[in-house]
Design a protein around this motif. Structure first.
Motif, short mmCIF file in Angstrom:
data_model
loop_
_atom_site.label_atom_id
_atom_site.label_comp_id
_atom_site.label_asym_id
_atom_site.label_seq_id
_atom_site.Cartn_x
_atom_site.Cartn_y
_atom_site.Cartn_z
N TRP A 98 1.09 -1.10 0.49
CA TRP A 98 -0.05 -0.04 0.38
C TRP A 98 0.74 0.98 -0.14
O TRP A 98 0.82 2.42 -0.42
CB TRP A 98 -0.76 -0.07 1.23
CG TRP A 98 -2.06 -0.77 1.33
CD1 TRP A 98 -2.55 -2.15 1.92
CD2 TRP A 98 -3.54 -0.58 -0.55
NE1 TRP A 98 -3.10 -3.10 1.57
CE2 TRP A 98 -3.42 -2.51 0.44
CE3 TRP A 98 -3.40 0.18 -0.94
CZ2 TRP A 98 -5.59 -2.22 -0.29
CZ3 TRP A 98 -4.98 -0.60 -2.06
CH2 TRP A 98 -5.29 -1.34 -1.47
N ASP A 99 2.35 1.33 0.62
CA ASP A 99 2.47 2.53 0.27
C ASP A 99 3.02 2.25 -1.28
O ASP A 99 3.77 3.57 -1.68
CB ASP A 99 4.00 1.94 1.93
CG ASP A 99 3.85 2.34 2.57
OD1 ASP A 99 2.94 2.94 3.37
OD2 ASP A 99 4.57 2.00 3.72
N SER A 100 3.29 1.86 -1.57
CA SER A 100 4.23 1.70 -3.17
C SER A 100 3.12 1.84 -3.51
O SER A 100 3.47 2.80 -5.05
CB SER A 100 4.86 0.03 -3.43
OG SER A 100 3.58 -0.66 -3.93
N LEU A 101 1.93 1.42 -3.15
CA LEU A 101 1.17 2.46 -4.10
C LEU A 101 0.54 3.73 -4.28
O LEU A 101 -0.42 4.28 -4.63
CB LEU A 101 -1.24 1.63 -3.82
CG LEU A 101 -1.88 1.98 -4.66
CD1 LEU A 101 -2.18 1.85 -6.44
CD2 LEU A 101 -2.53 0.26 -4.03
N SER A 102 0.23 4.05 -3.16
CA SER A 102 0.13 5.20 -2.73
C SER A 102 0.89 6.41 -3.27
O SER A 102 1.51 7.57 -3.36
CB SER A 102 0.19 5.84 -1.23
OG SER A 102 1.60 5.33 -0.47
N ARG A 103 2.70 5.81 -3.49
CA ARG A 103 3.75 6.72 -3.89
C ARG A 103 3.58 6.93 -5.36
O ARG A 103 3.67 7.86 -6.02
CB ARG A 103 4.82 5.94 -3.54
CG ARG A 103 6.30 6.78 -4.05
CD ARG A 103 7.19 5.78 -3.51
NE ARG A 103 7.42 6.06 -2.39
CZ ARG A 103 7.84 4.61 -1.32
NH1 ARG A 103 7.45 3.60 -2.32
NH2 ARG A 103 7.79 4.71 -0.51
N VAL A 104 3.24 5.86 -6.19
CA VAL A 104 2.72 5.97 -7.79
C VAL A 104 1.04 6.75 -8.16
O VAL A 104 1.22 7.63 -8.48
CB VAL A 104 3.15 4.46 -7.91
CG1 VAL A 104 4.26 3.85 -8.03
CG2 VAL A 104 1.80 3.84 -7.89
N SER A 105 0.54 7.00 -6.27
CA SER A 105 -0.35 7.46 -7.02
C SER A 105 0.09 8.95 -7.02
O SER A 105 -0.87 9.67 -7.70
CB SER A 105 -1.65 6.90 -5.87
OG SER A 105 -2.06 5.31 -6.51
N LEU A 106 0.54 9.50 -5.59
CA LEU A 106 1.01 10.64 -5.61
C LEU A 106 1.70 10.81 -6.94
O LEU A 106 1.88 12.09 -8.03
CB LEU A 106 2.29 10.86 -4.32
CG LEU A 106 2.49 12.53 -4.04
CD1 LEU A 106 1.52 13.35 -4.62
CD2 LEU A 106 3.79 12.21 -3.35
N PHE A 107 2.92 10.07 -7.52
CA PHE A 107 3.48 10.72 -9.02
C PHE A 107 2.23 10.77 -10.06
O PHE A 107 2.70 11.55 -10.90
CB PHE A 107 4.66 9.09 -8.66
CG PHE A 107 5.14 9.75 -10.15
CD1 PHE A 107 6.02 9.96 -10.62
CD2 PHE A 107 4.32 8.97 -12.10
CE1 PHE A 107 6.89 9.93 -11.69
CE2 PHE A 107 5.63 8.90 -13.11
CZ PHE A 107 6.78 9.32 -12.46
N LEU A 108 1.40 9.46 -9.95
CA LEU A 108 0.52 10.56 -10.99
C LEU A 108 -0.28 11.89 -10.91
O LEU A 108 -0.59 11.66 -12.18
CB LEU A 108 -0.82 8.93 -11.08
CG LEU A 108 -1.40 8.86 -12.48
CD1 LEU A 108 -2.38 6.79 -12.31
CD2 LEU A 108 -2.94 9.26 -11.48
N ALA A 109 -0.92 11.79 -9.68
CA ALA A 109 -1.64 13.40 -9.64
C ALA A 109 -0.86 14.08 -10.36
O ALA A 109 -1.47 15.20 -9.95
CB ALA A 109 -2.13 13.17 -7.73
N VAL A 110 0.43 14.20 -9.88
CA VAL A 110 0.92 15.29 -10.11
C VAL A 110 2.12 15.48 -11.08
O VAL A 110 1.96 16.47 -12.35
CB VAL A 110 2.71 15.55 -9.12
CG1 VAL A 110 3.47 16.99 -9.15
CG2 VAL A 110 1.97 15.56 -7.41
N GLN A 111 2.73 13.83 -11.56
CA GLN A 111 3.55 14.56 -12.83
C GLN A 111 2.65 14.44 -14.52
O GLN A 111 2.77 15.15 -15.10
CB GLN A 111 4.20 12.82 -12.59
CG GLN A 111 5.50 13.23 -13.78
CD GLN A 111 4.75 12.29 -14.98
OE1 GLN A 111 4.15 11.20 -14.87
NE2 GLN A 111 5.28 11.96 -16.34
#
Length: 308
Positions: free
Chosen positions: A82-95
Motif C-alpha cells: 500500500w505504501d508503494s501504491l500510494s507513492r505511484v498514486s502521488l506520482f500519477l496525480a502530479v506528474q
C-alpha cells in the motif's frame, strides 16, 4: 357405368442437394487466426499462469501447497504494497497533468502556424522518446550526482550547495522529471496528429464570427481532440502504475531513498527474484493489474461521458 380410376400417387420430389459450406466464413478466421494465436500465447497464457501461481505457496514443509485466496488476503494487508501504491498514486496525480499539459501547449503552438521552424521543434521534442529508458535514466542519474555529476560540478564551480535530487524528499520528483522528459514528445505527437485532422471549415467559420485564438482553442480545438486527450491520459495512467525502469536503475545511486518496495512493480520484482516468493508476487501483480484496469476504465467512461 363409369369406372372410377384409383388416385395417382404424387411422385416424390427429389431431395435438395446438400448445402455447400460457405467458404467465405473461413476467410475471416484466416486473417485473424494468427493474431488470435499470438494474442492467446503472449497475453492470455501469462495471465492465466500468473493466476494459477497466485493460488499456491511454497512451504518448507509440504512443498508447494494450494492456499486459495490466502496470497491475495496477505497482499491486501501488506503495508509495503500500500505504501508503494500510494507513492505511484502521488506520482500519477502530479506528474501526469504536468506532462500532458506541457505536451498539449507544445502541440497547440506547433498547430498555430505562428512558430518558425516547427518541423525542427517537432523532431527535437519527440527525440527524447526515441532514447531508450535505460539510457535516459543513466544520463539523468549522472546529472543528478552530487559527487561526480552535474549537480556536483555546479556546487564546486560556484561554491554552493544545491539540494540532492536523489534524496528521500526529492527522488520521486526527480524520477517524474525523467519520465516527463521522455514522454512529452510522444504525447505531443498524439495531440498534434489530432489537431491536424480538424476540418478547416470550422476555422473559417470561427474567423467569420470574429473568434480570437483563445476562443478557437476552447471552442474548437480542445473539444475536437477530446478523444486523443482521453487516450493519452489512459496511457499515462497505465505507465505510472507500471513505473519500474527509472527507480530500478537509480537505486544504486540512492539506496537510502529508493527501497525495494518503491513502486508496486519494483516490489513485485523484488519479491519474485530476490525473495523467491513467486506465488505471492503473482498475487500482488494480479491485484495491481486489476486496480490499473479499473482506474483506466473509469477514466475512459468519464471522458466518453463528457464528450457525449
Amino acid at each position: 357405368m363409369t369406372t372410377l380410376q384409383p388416385p395417382v400417387a404424387a411422385e416424390p420430389r427429389p431431395a435438395p442437394p446438400p448445402a455447400k459450406r460457405d467458404r467465405r466464413s473461413w476467410t475471416g478466421w484466416g486473417f485473424i487466426g494468427p493474431f488470435v494465436v499470438v494474442f492467446a500465447l503472449v497475453f492470455l497464457a501469462p495471465i492465466a499462469y500468473s493466476i494459477y501461481l497466485s493460488l499456491f505457496r511454497d512451504q518448507l514443509i509440504g512443498g508447494t501447497t494450494f492456499v486459495g485466496l490466502d496470497n491475495y488476503t496477505q497482499a491486501l494487508k501488506d503495508e509495503r504494497f500500500w505504501d508503494s501504491l500510494s507513492r505511484v498514486s502521488l506520482f500519477l496525480a502530479v506528474q501526469v497533468p504536468i506532462m500532458l499539459g506541457i505536451a498539449l501547449l507544445i502541440a497547440l503552438a506547433l498547430d498555430s502556424g505562428r512558430l518558425y521552424g516547427k518541423d525542427f521543434f517537432r523532431i527535437a521534442i519527440f527525440l527524447p522518446y526515441a532514447v531508450p529508458a535505460v539510457v535516459a535514466t543513466l544520463m539523468w542519474g549522472f546529472m543528478y550526482g552530487t559527487k561526480y555529476g552535474l549537480i556536483g560540478d555546479i556546487n564546486s564551480a560556484f561554491d554552493v550547495t544545491l539540494p540532492d535530487p536523489l534524496s528521500s524528499d526529492l527522488v520521486l520528483a526527480s524520477i517524474g522529471n525523467i519520465v516527463t522528459w521522455e514522454f512529452i514528445g510522444y504525447n505531443m505527437l498524439i495531440f498534434y496528429s489530432a489537431l491536424r485532422v480538424i476540418p478547416q471549415s470550422l476555422y473559417e467559420a470561427a474567423e467569420i464570427d470574429g473568434a480570437g485564438q483563445f476562443r478557437v482553442i476552447s471552442a474548437i480545438k480542445l473539444p475536437a481532440i477530446r478523444g486523443a486527450l482521453v487516450i493519452a491520459t489512459i496511457f499515462s495512467i497505465i505507465g505510472s502504475f507500471q513505473l519500474f525502469n527509472e527507480p530500478a536503475i537509480l537505486r544504486p545511486l540512492a539506496r537510502n531513498a529508493i527501497t525495494t518496495d518503491f513502486t508496486p512493480n519494483f516490489y513485485t520484482y523484488s519479491l519474485s527474484f530476490n525473495g523467491q516468493q513467486h506465488n505471492y508476487s503473482a498475487a500482488v501483480a494480479i491485484i495491481m493489474g486489476l486496480i490499473t484496469m479499473v482506474i483506466a476504465y473509469v477514466v475512459q467512461l468519464r471522458g466518453m461521458r463528457k464528450g457525449a
